[in-house]
Each structure stands twice: as structure tokens, then as C-alpha cells.
Design a protein around this motif. Structure first.
Motif, PDB file in Angstrom:
ATOM      1  N   PHE A   1      -4.999 -43.617  44.952  1.00 27.19           N
ATOM      2  CA  PHE A   1      -4.140 -43.840  46.118  1.00 27.19           C
ATOM      3  C   PHE A   1      -4.563 -42.928  47.258  1.00 27.19           C
ATOM      4  N   CYS A   2      -4.084 -43.277  48.457  1.00 22.43           N
ATOM      5  CA  CYS A   2      -4.199 -42.406  49.623  1.00 22.43           C
ATOM      6  C   CYS A   2      -2.912 -41.591  49.688  1.00 22.43           C
ATOM      7  N   SER A   3      -3.041 -40.259  49.776  1.00 22.77           N
ATOM      8  CA  SER A   3      -1.845 -39.406  49.744  1.00 22.77           C
ATOM      9  C   SER A   3      -1.283 -39.110  51.133  1.00 22.77           C
ATOM     10  N   TYR A   4      -1.864 -39.703  52.171  1.00 19.01           N
ATOM     11  CA  TYR A   4      -1.281 -39.540  53.506  1.00 19.01           C
ATOM     12  C   TYR A   4       0.109 -40.193  53.488  1.00 19.01           C
ATOM     13  N   PRO A   5       1.118 -39.552  54.133  1.00 18.39           N
ATOM     14  CA  PRO A   5       2.492 -40.075  54.028  1.00 18.39           C
ATOM     15  C   PRO A   5       2.614 -41.558  54.370  1.00 18.39           C
ATOM     16  N   GLU A   6       3.294 -42.256  53.519  1.00 21.54           N
ATOM     17  CA  GLU A   6       3.624 -43.679  53.692  1.00 21.54           C
ATOM     18  C   GLU A   6       2.422 -44.614  53.626  1.00 21.54           C
TER      19      GLU A   6
ATOM     20  N   ALA B   1      -9.964 -36.564  40.530  1.00 20.59           N
ATOM     21  CA  ALA B   1     -10.999 -36.510  41.567  1.00 20.59           C
ATOM     22  C   ALA B   1     -10.343 -36.878  42.886  1.00 20.59           C
ATOM     23  N   HIS B   2     -10.896 -36.354  43.965  1.00 24.90           N
ATOM     24  CA  HIS B   2     -10.398 -36.763  45.286  1.00 24.90           C
ATOM     25  C   HIS B   2     -11.465 -36.558  46.341  1.00 24.90           C
ATOM     26  N   THR B   3     -11.381 -37.362  47.387  1.00 26.58           N
ATOM     27  CA  THR B   3     -12.225 -37.131  48.563  1.00 26.58           C
ATOM     28  C   THR B   3     -11.462 -36.222  49.522  1.00 26.58           C
ATOM     29  N   LYS B   4     -12.109 -35.888  50.626  1.00 25.27           N
ATOM     30  CA  LYS B   4     -11.428 -35.200  51.721  1.00 25.27           C
ATOM     31  C   LYS B   4     -10.550 -36.191  52.471  1.00 25.27           C
ATOM     32  N   LEU B   5      -9.640 -35.670  53.282  1.00 26.65           N
ATOM     33  CA  LEU B   5      -8.865 -36.515  54.187  1.00 26.65           C
ATOM     34  C   LEU B   5      -9.730 -36.801  55.412  1.00 26.65           C
ATOM     35  N   LEU B   6      -9.869 -38.091  55.724  1.00 28.67           N
ATOM     36  CA  LEU B   6     -10.776 -38.502  56.794  1.00 28.67           C
ATOM     37  C   LEU B   6     -10.034 -39.027  58.007  1.00 28.67           C
ATOM     38  N   GLY B   7     -10.622 -38.781  59.173  1.00 26.63           N
ATOM     39  CA  GLY B   7     -10.245 -39.480  60.389  1.00 26.63           C
ATOM     40  C   GLY B   7     -11.331 -40.495  60.715  1.00 26.63           C
ATOM     41  N   GLY B   8     -11.126 -41.220  61.792  1.00 30.18           N
ATOM     42  CA  GLY B   8     -12.068 -42.279  62.172  1.00 30.18           C
ATOM     43  C   GLY B   8     -13.499 -41.773  62.289  1.00 30.18           C
TER      44      GLY B   8
ATOM     45  N   LYS C   1       0.997 -30.843  53.881  1.00 32.05           N
ATOM     46  CA  LYS C   1       0.441 -31.259  55.176  1.00 32.05           C
ATOM     47  C   LYS C   1      -0.675 -30.317  55.653  1.00 32.05           C
ATOM     48  N   SER C   2      -0.442 -28.998  55.519  1.00 34.34           N
ATOM     49  CA  SER C   2      -1.440 -28.042  56.025  1.00 34.34           C
ATOM     50  C   SER C   2      -2.713 -28.060  55.186  1.00 34.34           C
ATOM     51  N   ASN C   3      -2.658 -28.714  54.040  1.00 30.65           N
ATOM     52  CA  ASN C   3      -3.813 -28.783  53.136  1.00 30.65           C
ATOM     53  C   ASN C   3      -4.361 -30.211  53.065  1.00 30.65           C
ATOM     54  N   ASP C   4      -4.120 -30.986  54.134  1.00 30.68           N
ATOM     55  CA  ASP C   4      -4.589 -32.384  54.201  1.00 30.68           C
ATOM     56  C   ASP C   4      -4.030 -33.243  53.057  1.00 30.68           C
ATOM     57  N   TYR C   5      -2.809 -32.930  52.626  1.00 29.83           N
ATOM     58  CA  TYR C   5      -2.120 -33.706  51.575  1.00 29.83           C
ATOM     59  C   TYR C   5      -2.889 -33.695  50.253  1.00 29.83           C
ATOM     60  N   LEU C   6      -3.611 -32.577  50.026  1.00 31.14           N
ATOM     61  CA  LEU C   6      -4.342 -32.382  48.779  1.00 31.14           C
ATOM     62  C   LEU C   6      -3.970 -31.020  48.220  1.00 31.14           C
ATOM     63  N   SER C   7      -4.301 -30.779  46.951  1.00 34.07           N
ATOM     64  CA  SER C   7      -4.061 -29.463  46.353  1.00 34.07           C
ATOM     65  C   SER C   7      -4.975 -29.324  45.144  1.00 34.07           C
TER      66      SER C   7
ATOM     67  N   GLY D   1      -4.884 -40.662  58.800  1.00 29.24           N
ATOM     68  CA  GLY D   1      -5.774 -40.051  57.817  1.00 29.24           C
ATOM     69  C   GLY D   1      -5.826 -40.863  56.534  1.00 29.24           C
ATOM     70  N   HIS D   2      -6.984 -40.868  55.906  1.00 30.18           N
ATOM     71  CA  HIS D   2      -7.131 -41.538  54.614  1.00 30.18           C
ATOM     72  C   HIS D   2      -7.889 -40.619  53.645  1.00 30.18           C
ATOM     73  N   ASN D   3      -7.427 -40.597  52.417  1.00 32.33           N
ATOM     74  CA  ASN D   3      -8.198 -39.965  51.357  1.00 32.33           C
ATOM     75  C   ASN D   3      -8.097 -40.856  50.116  1.00 32.33           C
ATOM     76  N   TRP D   4      -8.842 -40.496  49.100  1.00 30.45           N
ATOM     77  CA  TRP D   4      -8.839 -41.250  47.836  1.00 30.45           C
ATOM     78  C   TRP D   4      -8.578 -40.249  46.723  1.00 30.45           C
ATOM     79  N   VAL D   5      -7.460 -40.443  46.019  1.00 32.14           N
ATOM     80  CA  VAL D   5      -7.050 -39.513  44.960  1.00 32.14           C
ATOM     81  C   VAL D   5      -6.938 -40.296  43.656  1.00 32.14           C
ATOM     82  N   LEU D   6      -7.521 -39.770  42.595  1.00 35.92           N
ATOM     83  CA  LEU D   6      -7.484 -40.426  41.284  1.00 35.92           C
ATOM     84  C   LEU D   6      -6.666 -39.583  40.302  1.00 35.92           C
ATOM     85  N   ALA D   7      -5.769 -40.250  39.563  1.00 38.69           N
ATOM     86  CA  ALA D   7      -4.951 -39.574  38.550  1.00 38.69           C
ATOM     87  C   ALA D   7      -4.591 -40.582  37.464  1.00 38.69           C
ATOM     88  N   LYS D   8      -4.064 -40.079  36.360  1.00 43.96           N
ATOM     89  CA  LYS D   8      -3.493 -41.001  35.378  1.00 43.96           C
ATOM     90  C   LYS D   8      -2.334 -41.728  36.045  1.00 43.96           C
ATOM     91  N   THR D   9      -2.124 -42.982  35.674  1.00 46.36           N
ATOM     92  CA  THR D   9      -1.070 -43.762  36.319  1.00 46.36           C
ATOM     93  C   THR D   9       0.298 -43.091  36.157  1.00 46.36           C
TER      94      THR D   9
END
Ligand SMILES: [Cu+2]
Length: 151
Positions: free
Chosen positions: A132-137, A103-110, A90-96, A68-76
Motif C-alpha cells: 500500500f501507499c502510506s500517504y494519508p487517505e 520492504a518499502h520505497t521512499k516517499l516520492l513527489g512528481g 508525517k515528519s518521516n515521510d509516513y515511514l518508520s 506523495g506516493h510510496n510502496w510499503v509491503l507487509a503481511k496482510t
């Protein structure tokens, strides 16, 4: 009369072209795939933009549970604690709805695409932002910096 209309019409077209050439780029498309990878490391946002739109594209085939990939923006300075919090979601697609997320996008699959538009007035000159992408690792290879610039 017809000639005059044609002249005015060409003038409008040229005028419109001039405006679009001078206007800042207020959107960006990011490509990712079945690797822990995306093709952007540094984003500059012009303060002449009212809104900025990021489109994240997952060109791969693996599902969001596997790659999974998402795009999350925050202050550094918020990014590390925020990421630690998101990794438990995890149950919330690594978003909250954490207010540190600008700002953030949804968590995407292929094969999926997600677009997010945020108000540029949320950004401050001189403030460092990270995405950053918030998917683990994934953050090690999927992160970057964003900066508001004066136009
Ligand atoms: Cu990712």
C-alpha cells in the motif's frame, strides 16, 4: 580454429538466451502519477528469485507534500495496524523502522523514482501479503496483494 571459435560463441549466446527466457521475472515497475492511483493490484513473486526489486515511478508533477506516493509491503494481517502507525509519521515521510515493514520505497513527489530490493526468503508460501501507499487517505485506491508462488 576461427570457425570453431565462432561456433562456440554462437552456442554461448544461444545458451544465455535460453537461460534468460526460463528464468523468473524478479522485478516489477509500478507507475503512479498526480492521481491517487498506481497501475498494479496483484504481484506474484517466484520462489526461484533470490531477490525481488520493485521500482516505483511518480510520473506526475505535484510535490510529495501534496501527492506523495510510496510502496510499503507487509503481511496482510499487519497492514491495517501498521498503516495507522505510519500515518502519524508525517515528519518521516509516513515511514518508520517498524519491523512489520518487509520492504518499502521512499516517499516520492512528481518526477521521482525509488527502487527497493528485498530478499525473497523473507516471504513464506501460503502467507498473504499486502502492499500500500502510506500517504494519508491513499490506501483506498493504492493497495494490492502480493503472494509467493512456487516455480
Ligand atoms: Cu500515494
Amino acid at each position: 580454429m576461427k570457425g570453431l571459435f565462432r561456433y562456440l560463441f554462437v552456442g554461448v549466446l544461444l545458451g544465455a538466451t535460453g537461460v534468460s527466457a526460463a528464468s523468473p521475472k524478479c522485478q516489477l515497475t509500478i507507475h503512479s502519477d498526480d492521481q491517487i492511483y498506481w497501475d498494479v493490484s496483484d504481484i506474484k513473486v517466484s520462489n526461484a528469485c533470490k531477490n525481488f526489486t520493485v521500482t516505483l515511478i511518480h510520473d506526475g508533477q505535484l510535490s510529495k507534500d501534496v501527492m506523495g506516493h510510496n510502496w510499503v509491503l507487509a503481511k496482510t494481517e499487519d497492514s491495517e495496524p501498521l498503516l495507522r502507525a505510519l500515518i502519524t509519521e508525517k515528519s518521516n515521510d509516513y515511514l518508520s523502522d517498524d519491523p512489520r515493514i518487509i520492504a518499502h520505497t521512499k516517499l516520492l513527489g512528481g518526477g521521482q523514482v525509488s527502487m527497493v530490493t528485498f530478499e525473497v526468503s523473507k516471504l513464506q508460501l501460503g502467507q498473504a501479503y499486502s502492499f500500500f501507499c502510506s500517504y494519508p487517505e491513499h490506501v483506498g485506491l493504492m493497495h494490492g496483494t502480493l503472494e509467493l508462488i512456487e516455480d
